[in-house]
Design a protein around this motif. Structure first.
Motif, PDB file in Angstrom:
ATOM      1  N   ASP A 268       0.811  -1.219   0.000  1.00 13.72           N
ATOM      2  CA  ASP A 268       0.000   0.000   0.000  1.00 13.72           C
ATOM      3  C   ASP A 268       0.843   1.268   0.000  1.00 13.72           C
ATOM      4  O   ASP A 268       0.497   2.258  -0.658  1.00 13.72           O
ATOM      5  N   SER A 269       1.967   1.254   0.701  1.00 10.83           N
ATOM      6  CA  SER A 269       2.849   2.425   0.687  1.00 10.83           C
ATOM      7  C   SER A 269       3.435   2.635  -0.704  1.00 10.83           C
ATOM      8  O   SER A 269       3.481   3.760  -1.212  1.00 10.83           O
TER       9      SER A 269
ATOM     10  N   ALA B 121       2.115   1.632  -3.546  1.00 14.50           N
ATOM     11  CA  ALA B 121       1.032   2.025  -4.454  1.00 14.50           C
ATOM     12  C   ALA B 121       0.694   3.501  -4.334  1.00 14.50           C
ATOM     13  O   ALA B 121       0.325   4.143  -5.327  1.00 14.50           O
ATOM     14  N   SER B 122       0.829   4.049  -3.140  1.00 17.48           N
ATOM     15  CA  SER B 122       0.464   5.451  -2.931  1.00 17.48           C
ATOM     16  C   SER B 122       1.555   6.427  -3.372  1.00 17.48           C
ATOM     17  O   SER B 122       1.286   7.616  -3.524  1.00 17.48           O
ATOM     18  N   ILE B 123       2.782   5.926  -3.599  1.00 15.49           N
ATOM     19  CA  ILE B 123       3.923   6.813  -3.841  1.00 15.49           C
ATOM     20  C   ILE B 123       4.590   6.607  -5.195  1.00 15.49           C
ATOM     21  O   ILE B 123       5.090   7.554  -5.804  1.00 15.49           O
ATOM     22  N   TYR B 124       4.580   5.398  -5.721  1.00 10.57           N
ATOM     23  CA  TYR B 124       5.506   5.058  -6.807  1.00 10.57           C
ATOM     24  C   TYR B 124       5.326   5.898  -8.065  1.00 10.57           C
ATOM     25  O   TYR B 124       6.300   6.171  -8.785  1.00 10.57           O
ATOM     26  N   GLN B 125       4.099   6.350  -8.361  1.00  4.61           N
ATOM     27  CA  GLN B 125       3.893   7.091  -9.607  1.00  4.61           C
ATOM     28  C   GLN B 125       4.548   8.471  -9.601  1.00  4.61           C
ATOM     29  O   GLN B 125       4.709   9.075 -10.657  1.00  4.61           O
ATOM     30  N   GLU B 126       4.952   8.936  -8.424  1.00  5.48           N
ATOM     31  CA  GLU B 126       5.729  10.178  -8.362  1.00  5.48           C
ATOM     32  C   GLU B 126       7.088   9.985  -9.028  1.00  5.48           C
ATOM     33  O   GLU B 126       7.711  10.947  -9.491  1.00  5.48           O
TER      34      GLU B 126
ATOM     35  N   GLU C 265       8.231   5.848   4.897  1.00  4.33           N
ATOM     36  CA  GLU C 265       7.851   6.327   3.575  1.00  4.33           C
ATOM     37  C   GLU C 265       8.838   7.370   3.057  1.00  4.33           C
ATOM     38  O   GLU C 265       9.012   7.506   1.840  1.00  4.33           O
TER      39      GLU C 265
END
Length: 273
Positions: free
Chosen positions: A23-24, A26-31, A215
């Motif tokens: 989940d961490s 998924a919430s960050i990787y597209q940056e 994170e």
């Protein structure tokens, strides 16, 4: 829960982020990695269980770039013997270790990965970053608190002997019998000092603070992965060995044998270049 076997997938370079929960990521990787195709997989409860589950044979076609001392070419001590299993091992944990932070900064792993890819163009490469695993690069731990890699070139910060082996055995047994948090609460109540990093972090920070540090570590390593991807061709995947818990179902970090989804759910992100 069956552990996802990365060796059954098609890839040229596999980038492993140690202790990366799904989940961490998924919430960050597209940056950092906007072109990746993300899937959810099941990992192990800890690195050594992942290693022993996946690498049961020899793999001369694979080069392993290791920021983690559990995967090394110099000793059979510890809980996984990597000697002779791979075509080559780059022991980044040995030359790239930062004594101030008690870890291998991701920059050192990136440099070694570029070197391995250049020196072994015909082989598959696994690149094992220690981050987002603690220690957190935004917060220095006290010098007496160590990462405990027992038996690996002194990376646990102490010599191995019968007394230390017995102490480790007793503490691990009590922790499993009582549960990690309960065992640590008893030790804290008895005002026992600790040099063990997980117990130190649990005593010092709130779960929210721990996840924030974690994170931050994830962002630091993803910025390195972004740079590394610019230098790679072919099929690349980014994944993990296990995740990390911050109080979910009473778990912290990655207790041995846990089935907690915070620990067992990992990312698997695919790229084509």
């Amino acid at each position: 829960m069956e552990i996802f076997n990365i060796l059954e997938e098609k890839w040229d370079v596999a980038i492993l982020l140690d202790a990366c929960r799904y989940d961490s990521f998924a919430s960050i990787y597209q940056e950092y990695l906007p072109k990746g195709k993300l899937e959810k997989k099941i990992g192990a409860s800890c690195t050594t269980r992942w290693l022993n589950s996946i690498f049961q044979d020899t793999y001369p076609e694979i080069v392993y770039v290791s920021g983690n001392p559990w995967i090394n070419s110099v000793t059979s001590e510890g809980r996984f013997d990597a000697r002779g299993k791979f075509g080559a091992i780059f022991d980044v944990w040995e030359w790239g270790w930062d004594e101030d932070y008690e870890t291998v900064p991701p920059r050192e792993v990136t440099k070694a990965a570029m070197m391995a890819n250049e020196e072994h163009p015909e082989k598959k490469v696994i690149v094992h970053y220690l981050q987002p695993h603690y220690p957190y690069l935004t917060d220095k731990i006290p010098r007496e608190v160590k990462m405990h890699f027992e038996g690996v070139d002194g990376r646990d910060g102490r010599a191995q002997n019968l007394v230390s082996d017995l102490s480790i055995f007793i503490n691990e047994g009590l922790e499993q019998m009582l549960g990690r948090s309960r065992f640590w609460k008893i030790r804290e109540f008895l005002e026992l000092e600790t040099d063990y990093i997980e117990e130190y972090l649990w005593r010092t920070y709130t779960p929210d603070q721990l996840q924030e540090f974690y994170e931050d570590n994830l962002r630091l390593v993803l910025s390195e992965v972004e740079e590394l991807l610019d230098c790679l061709d072919g099929r690349v995947v980014v994944t993990s060995d296990h995740g990390e818990a911050f109080g979910e179902n009473g778990d912290f970090f990655h207790p041995l044998g846990t089935k907690n989804p915070a620990v067992r759910e990992i990312p698997y992100c695919k790229f084509e270049f």
